[in-house]
Design a protein around this motif. Structure first.
Motif, PDB file in Angstrom:
ATOM      1  N   ALA A  63       0.898  -1.129   0.023  1.00  0.00           N
ATOM      2  CA  ALA A  63      -0.184  -0.087  -0.005  1.00  0.00           C
ATOM      3  C   ALA A  63       0.892   1.263   0.038  1.00  0.00           C
ATOM      4  N   ALA A  64       2.217   1.215   0.614  1.00  0.00           N
ATOM      5  CA  ALA A  64       2.803   2.178   0.549  1.00  0.00           C
ATOM      6  C   ALA A  64       3.471   2.738  -0.638  1.00  0.00           C
ATOM      7  N   THR A  65       3.237   1.867  -1.687  1.00  0.00           N
ATOM      8  CA  THR A  65       3.660   2.157  -3.204  1.00  0.00           C
ATOM      9  C   THR A  65       2.803   3.089  -3.855  1.00  0.00           C
ATOM     10  N   TYR A  66       1.623   2.899  -3.498  1.00  0.00           N
ATOM     11  CA  TYR A  66       0.498   3.970  -4.047  1.00  0.00           C
ATOM     12  C   TYR A  66       0.910   5.314  -3.995  1.00  0.00           C
ATOM     13  N   THR A  67       0.668   6.161  -5.277  1.00  0.00           N
ATOM     14  CA  THR A  67       0.997   7.429  -5.480  1.00  0.00           C
ATOM     15  C   THR A  67      -0.368   8.180  -5.595  1.00  0.00           C
ATOM     16  N   ALA A  68      -0.909   9.097  -4.567  1.00  0.00           N
ATOM     17  CA  ALA A  68      -1.922   9.616  -4.718  1.00  0.00           C
ATOM     18  C   ALA A  68      -2.092  10.426  -5.846  1.00  0.00           C
ATOM     19  N   GLY A  69      -3.336  10.643  -6.747  1.00  0.00           N
ATOM     20  CA  GLY A  69      -3.475  11.358  -7.639  1.00  0.00           C
ATOM     21  C   GLY A  69      -2.783  10.885  -9.181  1.00  0.00           C
TER      22      GLY A  69
END
Length: 180
Positions: A63-69
């Motif tokens: 989940a930490a690899t998700y880049t918002a936007g």
């Protein structure tokens, strides 16, 4: 109703190790992701295993690899589910060229149906032979072996969008060829 912003917030909190966010994310997205896994794998037990693996990976740092936007959160999760399902499919069903696949007769089909199916198969391969060899191999990889566009782009050393164009144009040529 859970909004994309809610899901994005949950993913970001899961990336920080928040258990309640993980439970909320699972509740909000597991049905959709399970549907994707089941559609690709066509086996409920295997789809459940892949779904569990997806959420374990998210919890353990994915989940930490998700880049918002960058992408919508549900699209990001759906892509993970699709890719993990395809990876699992490759593990359990080694790919081999369609030409080497044994022909299995459906007991419900009669001789006329079998002859028509064989004729159709011959027409498809004749049309595939009219394509450039690389493009024919890419079409077979994508639509018969389940290779991802990214895998094919890397294999043929072309940009991803070029591979998409190859496949789209090749399918249009196949359609034209088969309609003659």
């Amino acid at each position: 109703m859970t909004t994309p912003d809610d899901i994005e917030h949950m993913i970001l909190r899961v990336g920080l190790g928040e258990r309640d966010a993980f439970e909320a994310l699972y509740s909000a997205t597991s049905a959709k992701l399970f549907g994707i896994c089941l559609r690709v794998l066509k086996d409920r037990t295997t789809a459940e295993d892949v779904l569990q693996d997806i959420y374990l990976r998210l919890w353990r740092g994915g989940a930490a690899t998700y880049t918002a936007g960058k992408a919508s959160p549900i699209t990001w999760l759906a892509t993970i589910a699709r890719n993990r399902s395809i990876d699992k499919l490759r593990q359990i069903r080694p790919t081999r060229p369609l030409e080497d696949a044994p022909e299995v007769a459906d007991p419900a089909l009669g001789p006329a149906d079998l002859a028509e199916a064989a004729s159709e198969r011959t027409r498809i391969f004749a049309c595939l032979d009219e394509l450039d060899p690389d493009k024919s191999a890419a079409v077979q990889g994508a639509y018969l072996n389940g290779d991802t566009y990214a895998d094919l782009a890397a294999r043929f050393d072309v940009p991803l969008n070029t591979m998409r164009t190859w496949l789209r144009r090749s399918l249009m040529r196949l359609k034209d060829c088969l309609s003659q």
